[in-house]
Design a protein around this motif. Structure first.
Motif, PDB file in Angstrom:
ATOM      1  N   ILE A  15       0.837  -1.204   0.000  1.00  0.00           N
ATOM      2  CA  ILE A  15       0.000   0.000   0.000  1.00  0.00           C
ATOM      3  C   ILE A  15       0.869   1.250   0.000  1.00  0.00           C
ATOM      4  N   ILE A  16       1.939   1.247   0.775  1.00  0.00           N
ATOM      5  CA  ILE A  16       2.846   2.400   0.813  1.00  0.00           C
ATOM      6  C   ILE A  16       3.487   2.616  -0.554  1.00  0.00           C
ATOM      7  N   GLY A  40       2.835   5.937  -2.815  1.00  0.00           N
ATOM      8  CA  GLY A  40       3.986   6.738  -3.223  1.00  0.00           C
ATOM      9  C   GLY A  40       4.059   6.910  -4.729  1.00  0.00           C
ATOM     10  N   ALA A  41       3.802   5.847  -5.470  1.00  0.00           N
ATOM     11  CA  ALA A  41       3.863   5.923  -6.926  1.00  0.00           C
ATOM     12  C   ALA A  41       2.744   6.806  -7.475  1.00  0.00           C
ATOM     13  N   VAL A  42       1.533   6.646  -6.950  1.00  0.00           N
ATOM     14  CA  VAL A  42       0.408   7.445  -7.445  1.00  0.00           C
ATOM     15  C   VAL A  42       0.576   8.917  -7.116  1.00  0.00           C
ATOM     16  N   LEU A  43       0.981   9.222  -5.890  1.00  0.00           N
ATOM     17  CA  LEU A  43       1.162  10.629  -5.517  1.00  0.00           C
ATOM     18  C   LEU A  43       2.349  11.260  -6.246  1.00  0.00           C
ATOM     19  N   GLY A  44       3.394  10.476  -6.502  1.00  0.00           N
ATOM     20  CA  GLY A  44       4.514  10.987  -7.284  1.00  0.00           C
ATOM     21  C   GLY A  44       4.100  11.320  -8.704  1.00  0.00           C
ATOM     22  N   ALA A  45       3.302  10.440  -9.307  1.00  0.00           N
ATOM     23  CA  ALA A  45       2.819  10.680 -10.672  1.00  0.00           C
ATOM     24  C   ALA A  45       1.887  11.888 -10.712  1.00  0.00           C
ATOM     25  N   LEU A  46       1.022  12.018  -9.730  1.00  0.00           N
ATOM     26  CA  LEU A  46       0.094  13.142  -9.675  1.00  0.00           C
ATOM     27  C   LEU A  46       0.837  14.466  -9.493  1.00  0.00           C
ATOM     28  N   GLY A  91       7.507  10.916 -12.537  1.00  0.00           N
ATOM     29  CA  GLY A  91       6.975  10.999 -11.184  1.00  0.00           C
ATOM     30  C   GLY A  91       6.559   9.649 -10.637  1.00  0.00           C
ATOM     31  N   LEU A  92       6.030   8.788 -11.501  1.00  0.00           N
ATOM     32  CA  LEU A  92       5.648   7.441 -11.091  1.00  0.00           C
ATOM     33  C   LEU A  92       6.864   6.651 -10.630  1.00  0.00           C
ATOM     34  N   ILE A  93       7.923   6.736 -11.415  1.00  0.00           N
ATOM     35  CA  ILE A  93       9.162   6.030 -11.061  1.00  0.00           C
ATOM     36  C   ILE A  93       9.787   6.646  -9.806  1.00  0.00           C
ATOM     37  N   GLY A  94       9.812   7.965  -9.746  1.00  0.00           N
ATOM     38  CA  GLY A  94      10.380   8.633  -8.574  1.00  0.00           C
ATOM     39  C   GLY A  94       9.601   8.327  -7.301  1.00  0.00           C
ATOM     40  N   GLY A  95       8.276   8.328  -7.378  1.00  0.00           N
ATOM     41  CA  GLY A  95       7.458   8.001  -6.219  1.00  0.00           C
ATOM     42  C   GLY A  95       7.651   6.563  -5.775  1.00  0.00           C
TER      43      GLY A  95
END
Length: 65
Positions: A16-17, A21-27, A42-46
């Protein structure tokens, strides 16, 4: 008193974490740049930040229940 046993499956907190992290990074990247490449970055970075958080900042304690 009776012992009450919960018959529920444990949650996959690490998964879940990583997902959050991936969704919020992409957003965040999409709002900052507005491009599809920014969303992928952002997806990769998150996801990478989520992995670092799970492995370094959220250690598994052996005495946890």
């Amino acid at each position: 008193m009776e012992n009450q046993i919960e018959n529920s499956k444990p949650m996959n907190v690490k998964g879940i974490i990583l997902l959050v992290g991936a969704v919020l990074g992409a957003l965040t990247a999409w709002l900052a740049s507005g491009t599809f490449l920014g969303v992928l970055t952002g997806l990769i970075g998150g996801f990478v930040f989520g992995v670092i958080f799970v492995t370094a900042l959220l250690p598994h304690k052996p005495h946890d229940r």
